[in-house]
Design a protein around this motif. Structure first.
Motif, mmCIF file in Angstrom:
data_model
loop_
_atom_site.group_PDB
_atom_site.id
_atom_site.type_symbol
_atom_site.label_atom_id
_atom_site.label_comp_id
_atom_site.label_asym_id
_atom_site.label_seq_id
_atom_site.Cartn_x
_atom_site.Cartn_y
_atom_site.Cartn_z
ATOM 1 N N PRO A 280 0.805 -1.230 0.000
ATOM 2 C CA PRO A 280 0.000 0.000 0.000
ATOM 3 C C PRO A 280 0.833 1.272 0.000
ATOM 4 N N PHE A 281 2.156 1.145 -0.210
ATOM 5 C CA PHE A 281 3.033 2.310 -0.094
ATOM 6 C C PHE A 281 2.910 3.262 -1.275
ATOM 7 N N ASP A 282 2.132 2.880 -2.270
ATOM 8 C CA ASP A 282 1.907 3.772 -3.407
ATOM 9 C C ASP A 282 0.893 4.864 -3.083
ATOM 10 N N ASP A 283 0.305 4.822 -1.896
ATOM 11 C CA ASP A 283 -0.669 5.819 -1.449
ATOM 12 C C ASP A 283 -0.003 6.726 -0.423
ATOM 13 N N TRP A 284 0.071 8.026 -0.717
ATOM 14 C CA TRP A 284 0.788 8.940 0.181
ATOM 15 C C TRP A 284 0.142 9.015 1.558
ATOM 16 N N ARG A 285 -1.176 8.768 1.636
ATOM 17 C CA ARG A 285 -1.852 8.822 2.938
ATOM 18 C C ARG A 285 -1.402 7.662 3.825
ATOM 19 N N VAL A 286 -1.165 6.505 3.221
ATOM 20 C CA VAL A 286 -0.628 5.374 3.981
ATOM 21 C C VAL A 286 0.784 5.707 4.469
ATOM 22 N N ARG B 281 -4.431 9.665 14.918
ATOM 23 C CA ARG B 281 -4.276 10.393 13.655
ATOM 24 C C ARG B 281 -3.869 9.438 12.532
ATOM 25 N N ALA B 282 -2.967 8.509 12.846
ATOM 26 C CA ALA B 282 -2.526 7.542 11.840
ATOM 27 C C ALA B 282 -3.691 6.686 11.355
ATOM 28 N N LEU B 283 -4.545 6.253 12.278
ATOM 29 C CA LEU B 283 -5.714 5.453 11.889
ATOM 30 C C LEU B 283 -6.688 6.274 11.047
ATOM 31 N N GLY B 284 -6.802 7.573 11.351
ATOM 32 C CA GLY B 284 -7.651 8.441 10.541
ATOM 33 C C GLY B 284 -7.150 8.546 9.109
ATOM 34 N N LEU B 285 -5.845 8.655 8.953
ATOM 35 C CA LEU B 285 -5.260 8.700 7.610
ATOM 36 C C LEU B 285 -5.462 7.371 6.877
ATOM 37 N N MET B 286 -5.327 6.283 7.597
ATOM 38 C CA MET B 286 -5.558 4.977 6.992
ATOM 39 C C MET B 286 -7.009 4.849 6.520
ATOM 40 N N LYS B 287 -7.920 5.379 7.293
ATOM 41 C CA LYS B 287 -9.336 5.318 6.905
ATOM 42 C C LYS B 287 -9.571 6.098 5.627
ATOM 43 N N GLU B 288 -8.940 7.279 5.509
ATOM 44 C CA GLU B 288 -9.058 8.067 4.283
ATOM 45 C C GLU B 288 -8.529 7.284 3.081
ATOM 46 N N ALA B 289 -7.534 6.435 3.315
ATOM 47 C CA ALA B 289 -6.941 5.644 2.235
ATOM 48 C C ALA B 289 -7.693 4.335 1.994
ATOM 49 N N GLY B 290 -8.764 4.101 2.753
ATOM 50 C CA GLY B 290 -9.585 2.908 2.525
ATOM 51 C C GLY B 290 -9.270 1.737 3.422
ATOM 52 N N TRP B 291 -8.554 1.961 4.511
ATOM 53 C CA TRP B 291 -8.194 0.901 5.440
ATOM 54 C C TRP B 291 -8.899 1.147 6.768
ATOM 55 N N THR B 292 -9.710 0.181 7.211
ATOM 56 C CA THR B 292 -10.455 0.313 8.460
ATOM 57 C C THR B 292 -10.196 -0.886 9.357
ATOM 58 N N THR B 293 -10.456 -0.699 10.646
ATOM 59 C CA THR B 293 -10.230 -1.768 11.618
ATOM 60 C C THR B 293 -11.397 -2.742 11.614
ATOM 61 N N GLN B 294 -11.101 -3.990 11.347
ATOM 62 C CA GLN B 294 -12.114 -5.056 11.346
ATOM 63 C C GLN B 294 -11.536 -6.255 12.070
ATOM 64 N N ASP B 295 -12.189 -6.660 13.153
ATOM 65 C CA ASP B 295 -11.727 -7.802 13.952
ATOM 66 C C ASP B 295 -10.292 -7.598 14.440
ATOM 67 N N GLY B 296 -9.995 -6.368 14.803
ATOM 68 C CA GLY B 296 -8.680 -6.078 15.340
ATOM 69 C C GLY B 296 -7.588 -5.950 14.307
ATOM 70 N N LYS B 297 -7.919 -6.068 13.023
ATOM 71 C CA LYS B 297 -6.942 -5.945 11.949
ATOM 72 C C LYS B 297 -7.308 -4.786 11.026
ATOM 73 N N LEU B 298 -6.303 -4.166 10.456
ATOM 74 C CA LEU B 298 -6.521 -3.099 9.491
ATOM 75 C C LEU B 298 -6.713 -3.737 8.117
ATOM 76 N N ARG B 299 -7.936 -3.537 7.550
ATOM 77 C CA ARG B 299 -8.261 -4.201 6.291
ATOM 78 C C ARG B 299 -8.762 -3.194 5.263
ATOM 79 N N ASN B 300 -8.599 -3.541 3.990
ATOM 80 C CA ASN B 300 -9.124 -2.692 2.920
ATOM 81 C C ASN B 300 -10.540 -3.126 2.561
ATOM 82 N N ALA B 301 -11.099 -2.541 1.514
ATOM 83 C CA ALA B 301 -12.481 -2.819 1.138
ATOM 84 C C ALA B 301 -12.701 -4.269 0.749
#
Length: 570
Positions: A292-298, A379-399
């Protein structure tokens, strides 16, 4: 590059050399890891890094007290036209290789052609900018360039000159360990034991010993480079007297661990060497060729999650300031706040495509200094959410439900990098990111980073007070796809390329400064690296017999200062 060189034609020695330094003595230096090649000019193999600075010479040499200026070394004279579309070098008649044979124009032409086509990647960019290379006199060679780049006349004087005759009937790019390149430098490799040590002996017939440019340099009769498993073993070898000098990069270790008996007795001296050179960049670099490093928000989120204040306090006692730009600690660094004047004008054509922070100003996130760093992680989790990554079952997952996971590749000999990674991965795990640290030996680390086979890894890129053509090699778009370049992050940005071009076509120091500061904005706001701390002071612990001049160059310590300008005195 700009104006007149600082030293007059009749200078006696470089200002940071001791022209009366005695010759003699033997010292032992230490490297970690191993080596399987003694040819530092090819892509293949692990080479003792010191060799490039001890065994070979170039047409011109650098005064470490003067950015943007070079002086004749193998060349006795240099001629350039006003537009710098070409440059001619006339060789010194006394210049000799270590076997006594003269350095010829034929050697020069062969060296540039071979290095440019078969050599290490660091030499190839210049070769692509040379239109022709020809002999125009008994001892004169002319380089004609195919691009407008005022620095090329200087760069053309800075490549190692090899002996053509040595390689007739042999493969240069696939050289065996025993195929040691013959050079014209002050030292020759007199002995080696594969993977264990290399012995360099000062050539008593060195052709350049009476040149003003070389007076007071290369004073030790013998330099041995021993190889050890890791930095801890090196330190023990130094404490026991088996190693003559080591560089210490950790301020906390410097203040607390150098009280052993030989230091208390005065047999070991602690020298601190101040400098004015840029910080460069040191940290964990993210490979933007991979998700996911191709996304500046990540990337911004991962920088935010790095609890620098706590890690710095834990590992260095908070004694070393953070790198805030690629040119920190120097006048070349970007100025805080919005871009202004010529810097803004240079960046303006790319406005609308620039990442946030380039024009407005970018500052690294600051943690609260506690272990938990709750605000930073939120703040880091907020940026991850903007990039499409949210916390699900304790893990950061994409759509698609895929968990975020990556590996930090490290050289197992670098124990401090491992300590940093351990603290960093704890924070990332709290965010629900699966991170593994992969430890490999030095050879594997080099092979993996050379081919960009990593997610995140340690990266160190030093910078000079005279940045120029090498910047294309460091982070130019073409370098992103060329194995062996230092563009580990995979930066591909037309704005970066344009700022480097502006640096190289600048006709005044002021124009060059503006282009460098604009480039600095693009690099730091590109969020390619999780920056560590900078080294504003060089720290060398050494035996009392090792001495150095009172005058310290503005570049401070470096591979071409110690041991080149030091000497041995009972």
């Amino acid at each position: 590059m700009y104006g007149t060189p600082a030293l007059p034609p009749d200078f006696v020695s470089l200002p940071h050399a001791n022209p009366d330094a005695p010759k003699g003595g033997a010292i032992t230096l230490a490297n970690t890891g191993s080596f399987d090649s003694l040819n530092p000019y090819i892509q293949k193999g692990n080479v003792p890094w010191q060799l490039r600075f001890l065994t070979h010479e170039s047409l011109m040499g650098r005064n470490r007290n003067e950015p943007f200026a070079l002086y004749g070394l193998l060349a006795e004279s240099i001629e350039v036209p006003e537009d710098r579309s070409w440059v001619e070098f006339t060789l010194r008649p006394e210049a000799r290789f270590s076997d006594g044979t003269p350095v010829t124009v034929e050697d020069v032409i062969w060296s540039y052609e071979t290095l440019g086509t078969e050599g290490h990647g660091r030499y190839r960019s210049l070769w692509t900018q040379i239109e022709s290379l020809e002999q125009v006199g008994p001892a004169t060679v002319r380089f004609t360039f195919n691009t407008e780049n005022r620095e090329l006349a200087l760069l053309a004087g800075m490549r190692p000159i090899l002996q053509k005759a040595q390689w007739e009937g042999k493969s240069f790019s696939d050289a065996a360990l025993a195929d040691i390149p013959i050079g014209s430098g002050a030292y020759v490799i007199s002995d080696f034991e594969a993977a264990r040590n290399v012995v360099l002996t000062r050539n008593p017939d060195y052709w350049g010993k009476d040149l003003p440019f070389m007076r007071g340099t290369f004073n030790f009769d013998q330099i041995t480079i021993d190889f050890y498993g890791d930095g801890d073993v090196v330190f023990e070898a130094f404490k026991s007297g088996n190693v003559s000098a080591i560089r210490e990069f950790n301020a906390e270790t410097w203040s607390s661990q150098y009280d052993f008996p030989r230091a208390q007795s005065g047999d070991v001296i602690k020298s601190e060497i101040k400098h004015q050179k840029p910080s460069g960049i040191t940290g964990f670099v993210m490979n933007t060729r991979r998700a996911p490093f191709d996304d500046w928000r990540v990337r911004e989120a991962l920088i935010t999650a790095f609890n620098f204040e706590y890690i710095n306090d834990t590992l260095t006692g908070g004694a070393q300031p953070r790198i805030t730009s690629y040119f920190s600690n120097s006048p070349l660094a970007m100025e805080p706040g919005p871009a202004k004047g010529e810097v803004a004008a240079l960046l303006a054509p790319f406005n609308g495509r620039l990442l946030p922070g380039v024009m407005e100003g970018y500052a690294l996130p600051v943690s609260d200094g506690t272990l938990r760093n709750r605000q930073g992680l939120r703040r880091a989790l907020g940026l991850m959410k903007e990039a499409g990554w949210t916390t699900q079952d304790g893990k950061l997952r994409n759509a698609d439900g895929q968990a975020m996971q990556f590996t930090i590749l490290l050289d197992q000999q670098r124990t401090e990098d491992r300590a940093i990674a351990d603290l960093y991965t704890q924070a990332l795990s709290q965010m629900g990111i699966d991170v593994k640290t992969e430890l490999v030996d030095g050879a594997q680390f080099t092979a993996r980073t050379t081919t960009f086979d990593f997610d995140m890894t340690y990266h160190r890129r030093a910078m000079s007070l005279s940045p120029g053509n090498e910047q294309y090699f460091y982070w130019g778009s073409e370098a992103a796809d060329q194995d062996g370049t230092p563009n580990l992050m995979g930066a591909k940005d037309p704005a970066i390329d344009a700022m480097i071009s502006a640096m190289l076509t600048a006709r005044t120091a002021e124009e060059s400064l503006s282009a460098t500061r604009a480039l600095d904005r693009l690099l730091i706001a590109g969020r390619y690296v999780v920056p560590f701390w900078q080294f504003t002071t060089g720290r060398i612990a050494h035996i009392d017999e090792m001495k150095y001049p009172e005058t310290i160059p503005i570049y401070g310590d470096g591979p071409d200062w110690m041991p080149q300008f030091w000497w041995y005195e009972e």
